[in-house]
Design a protein around this motif. Structure first.
Motif, PDB file in Angstrom:
ATOM      1  N   GLY A  18       4.501  -2.975  -5.698  1.00 25.68           N
ATOM      2  CA  GLY A  18       4.285  -2.363  -4.022  1.00 25.68           C
ATOM      3  C   GLY A  18       3.449  -2.593  -3.348  1.00 25.68           C
ATOM      4  O   GLY A  18       4.042  -3.291  -2.161  1.00 25.68           O
ATOM      5  N   LEU A  19       3.602  -1.909  -3.149  1.00 28.43           N
ATOM      6  CA  LEU A  19       1.976  -0.971  -2.387  1.00 28.43           C
ATOM      7  C   LEU A  19       0.831  -2.329  -2.160  1.00 28.43           C
ATOM      8  O   LEU A  19       0.754  -2.747  -0.445  1.00 28.43           O
ATOM      9  CB  LEU A  19       1.614   0.365  -2.326  1.00 28.43           C
ATOM     10  CG  LEU A  19       0.224   0.333  -1.376  1.00 28.43           C
ATOM     11  CD1 LEU A  19       1.382   1.105   0.001  1.00 28.43           C
ATOM     12  CD2 LEU A  19      -0.662   1.423  -1.888  1.00 28.43           C
ATOM     13  N   LEU A  20       0.049  -2.617  -3.524  1.00 27.66           N
ATOM     14  CA  LEU A  20      -0.280  -3.217  -3.374  1.00 27.66           C
ATOM     15  C   LEU A  20       0.250  -4.665  -2.395  1.00 27.66           C
ATOM     16  O   LEU A  20      -0.755  -5.214  -1.634  1.00 27.66           O
ATOM     17  CB  LEU A  20      -1.320  -3.386  -4.384  1.00 27.66           C
ATOM     18  CG  LEU A  20      -1.332  -2.206  -4.755  1.00 27.66           C
ATOM     19  CD1 LEU A  20      -2.276  -2.680  -6.353  1.00 27.66           C
ATOM     20  CD2 LEU A  20      -2.912  -2.226  -4.226  1.00 27.66           C
ATOM     21  N   GLU A  58     -10.522  -2.835  -2.556  1.00 28.64           N
ATOM     22  CA  GLU A  58      -9.657  -3.393  -1.858  1.00 28.64           C
ATOM     23  C   GLU A  58      -8.085  -2.167  -2.373  1.00 28.64           C
ATOM     24  O   GLU A  58      -7.646  -1.307  -2.209  1.00 28.64           O
ATOM     25  CB  GLU A  58      -9.480  -4.275  -1.263  1.00 28.64           C
ATOM     26  CG  GLU A  58      -7.863  -4.056  -0.150  1.00 28.64           C
ATOM     27  CD  GLU A  58      -8.476  -3.212   1.081  1.00 28.64           C
ATOM     28  OE1 GLU A  58      -7.620  -2.576   1.754  1.00 28.64           O
ATOM     29  OE2 GLU A  58     -10.218  -3.283   1.244  1.00 28.64           O
ATOM     30  N   ALA A  59      -7.851  -2.531  -3.710  1.00 33.34           N
ATOM     31  CA  ALA A  59      -6.605  -1.963  -4.144  1.00 33.34           C
ATOM     32  C   ALA A  59      -6.764  -0.440  -4.306  1.00 33.34           C
ATOM     33  O   ALA A  59      -6.026   0.404  -4.668  1.00 33.34           O
ATOM     34  CB  ALA A  59      -6.328  -2.631  -5.397  1.00 33.34           C
ATOM     35  N   ARG A  60      -8.370  -0.431  -5.273  1.00 34.16           N
ATOM     36  CA  ARG A  60      -8.497   1.673  -5.111  1.00 34.16           C
ATOM     37  C   ARG A  60      -8.098   2.004  -3.963  1.00 34.16           C
ATOM     38  O   ARG A  60      -8.000   3.102  -3.764  1.00 34.16           O
ATOM     39  CB  ARG A  60      -9.605   1.794  -5.519  1.00 34.16           C
ATOM     40  CG  ARG A  60      -9.644   1.320  -7.148  1.00 34.16           C
ATOM     41  CD  ARG A  60      -8.687   1.802  -7.991  1.00 34.16           C
ATOM     42  NE  ARG A  60      -8.944   3.811  -7.513  1.00 34.16           N
ATOM     43  CZ  ARG A  60      -8.305   4.567  -8.047  1.00 34.16           C
ATOM     44  NH1 ARG A  60      -6.892   4.351  -8.414  1.00 34.16           N
ATOM     45  NH2 ARG A  60      -8.707   5.849  -7.915  1.00 34.16           N
ATOM     46  N   ARG A  61      -8.766   2.005  -2.215  1.00 38.50           N
ATOM     47  CA  ARG A  61      -8.820   2.479  -1.181  1.00 38.50           C
ATOM     48  C   ARG A  61      -7.650   2.917  -1.195  1.00 38.50           C
ATOM     49  O   ARG A  61      -7.282   3.798  -1.130  1.00 38.50           O
ATOM     50  CB  ARG A  61      -9.334   1.303  -0.278  1.00 38.50           C
ATOM     51  CG  ARG A  61      -9.034   2.228   0.938  1.00 38.50           C
ATOM     52  CD  ARG A  61     -10.020   0.947   2.078  1.00 38.50           C
ATOM     53  NE  ARG A  61      -9.381  -0.183   2.701  1.00 38.50           N
ATOM     54  CZ  ARG A  61      -8.417   0.384   2.986  1.00 38.50           C
ATOM     55  NH1 ARG A  61      -7.868   1.392   4.053  1.00 38.50           N
ATOM     56  NH2 ARG A  61      -7.444  -0.624   3.516  1.00 38.50           N
ATOM     57  N   TYR A  66      -2.909   6.290  -0.556  1.00 34.90           N
ATOM     58  CA  TYR A  66      -1.453   6.180  -0.374  1.00 34.90           C
ATOM     59  C   TYR A  66      -0.926   8.089  -1.093  1.00 34.90           C
ATOM     60  O   TYR A  66      -0.031   8.646  -1.384  1.00 34.90           O
ATOM     61  CB  TYR A  66      -0.617   6.092  -1.968  1.00 34.90           C
ATOM     62  CG  TYR A  66       0.712   5.736  -2.186  1.00 34.90           C
ATOM     63  CD1 TYR A  66       1.774   6.152  -2.255  1.00 34.90           C
ATOM     64  CD2 TYR A  66       0.762   6.107  -3.511  1.00 34.90           C
ATOM     65  CE1 TYR A  66       2.542   6.553  -2.497  1.00 34.90           C
ATOM     66  CE2 TYR A  66       2.028   6.792  -4.489  1.00 34.90           C
ATOM     67  CZ  TYR A  66       2.893   6.905  -3.976  1.00 34.90           C
ATOM     68  OH  TYR A  66       3.745   7.075  -4.378  1.00 34.90           O
ATOM     69  N   GLU A  67      -2.150   8.270  -2.168  1.00 33.77           N
ATOM     70  CA  GLU A  67      -2.497   9.003  -2.642  1.00 33.77           C
ATOM     71  C   GLU A  67      -2.947  10.573  -2.443  1.00 33.77           C
ATOM     72  O   GLU A  67      -1.997  12.004  -2.275  1.00 33.77           O
ATOM     73  CB  GLU A  67      -3.342   9.384  -4.464  1.00 33.77           C
ATOM     74  CG  GLU A  67      -2.878   8.400  -5.397  1.00 33.77           C
ATOM     75  CD  GLU A  67      -3.962   8.054  -6.444  1.00 33.77           C
ATOM     76  OE1 GLU A  67      -5.144   8.683  -5.815  1.00 33.77           O
ATOM     77  OE2 GLU A  67      -3.133   8.288  -7.269  1.00 33.77           O
ATOM     78  N   THR A  71       0.207  13.811  -1.897  1.00 26.02           N
ATOM     79  CA  THR A  71      -0.108  14.927  -1.665  1.00 26.02           C
ATOM     80  C   THR A  71       0.081  15.693  -0.723  1.00 26.02           C
ATOM     81  O   THR A  71       0.690  17.551  -0.575  1.00 26.02           O
ATOM     82  CB  THR A  71      -1.319  15.237  -2.884  1.00 26.02           C
ATOM     83  OG1 THR A  71      -1.626  13.661  -3.699  1.00 26.02           O
ATOM     84  CG2 THR A  71      -1.989  16.358  -2.869  1.00 26.02           C
ATOM     85  N   ASN A  72      -0.686  15.144   0.275  1.00 29.02           N
ATOM     86  CA  ASN A  72      -0.580  16.063   1.745  1.00 29.02           C
ATOM     87  C   ASN A  72       0.856  16.472   1.674  1.00 29.02           C
ATOM     88  O   ASN A  72       1.457  17.134   2.684  1.00 29.02           O
ATOM     89  CB  ASN A  72      -0.992  15.651   3.188  1.00 29.02           C
ATOM     90  CG  ASN A  72      -2.585  15.303   2.861  1.00 29.02           C
ATOM     91  OD1 ASN A  72      -3.466  15.929   1.646  1.00 29.02           O
ATOM     92  ND2 ASN A  72      -3.284  14.890   3.106  1.00 29.02           N
ATOM     93  N   ASN A  73       1.818  15.288   1.810  1.00 27.32           N
ATOM     94  CA  ASN A  73       3.519  15.823   2.023  1.00 27.32           C
ATOM     95  C   ASN A  73       4.570  16.601   0.524  1.00 27.32           C
ATOM     96  O   ASN A  73       5.043  16.990   1.189  1.00 27.32           O
ATOM     97  CB  ASN A  73       4.651  14.526   2.290  1.00 27.32           C
ATOM     98  CG  ASN A  73       3.502  13.986   3.297  1.00 27.32           C
ATOM     99  OD1 ASN A  73       3.088  14.241   4.036  1.00 27.32           O
ATOM    100  ND2 ASN A  73       4.015  12.600   3.456  1.00 27.32           N
ATOM    101  N   GLY A  74       3.576  17.268  -0.602  1.00 24.27           N
ATOM    102  CA  GLY A  74       3.720  16.992  -1.037  1.00 24.27           C
ATOM    103  C   GLY A  74       5.523  16.657  -2.471  1.00 24.27           C
ATOM    104  O   GLY A  74       5.989  17.538  -2.852  1.00 24.27           O
ATOM    105  N   ASP A  75       4.836  15.792  -1.927  1.00 28.69           N
ATOM    106  CA  ASP A  75       5.837  14.237  -2.840  1.00 28.69           C
ATOM    107  C   ASP A  75       6.139  14.534  -4.778  1.00 28.69           C
ATOM    108  O   ASP A  75       6.282  13.917  -4.741  1.00 28.69           O
ATOM    109  CB  ASP A  75       5.661  13.301  -1.973  1.00 28.69           C
ATOM    110  CG  ASP A  75       6.559  13.535  -0.317  1.00 28.69           C
ATOM    111  OD1 ASP A  75       7.043  14.684  -0.357  1.00 28.69           O
ATOM    112  OD2 ASP A  75       6.360  12.370  -0.178  1.00 28.69           O
TER     113      ASP A  75
END
Length: 106
Positions: A18-20, A58-61, A66-67, A71-75
């Protein structure tokens, strides 16, 4: 097509797909029928998100962004600590041991 993301399960794969798609990249989630191979155990690591070769970088970027945000939000649980895969491996080992025990008994 190339695998842009190895998801732990179907919901995660569809979130990435969905993000992509929201960013104009066509994607395909593969591995739907492999999820139930172990019955009620939450089998992990069978689902992948595929993209066209031209869209791979572009998808990997986007996935890396997203990752990083998750990770920064601790989700998100770090990928190195995947307890679902750990239990699936032990379950398969147990099934193999029981099957071997029955084979030797008869």
């Amino acid at each position: 097509m190339q695998i842009a993301y190895h998801a732990r399960d179907l919901p995660e794969a569809h979130i990435i797909a969905g993000l992509l798609r929201a960013n104009g990249i066509d994607s395909h989630v593969g591995g739907h029928y492999l999820q139930g191979a172990l019955g009620e155990i939450g089998a992990a690591g069978f689902t992948n998100v595929h993209v066209d070769d031209d869209d791979y970088l572009e998808a990997r970027r986007l996935i890396a962004e997203y990752e990083g945000a998750a990770t920064n939000n601790g989700d998100r649980i770090p990928s190195g600590n995947d307890s679902g895969e750990f239990y699936a491996r032990w379950f398969l080992l147990l099934v193999l041991a029981v099957a071997l025990g029955f084979a030797l008994a008869f």
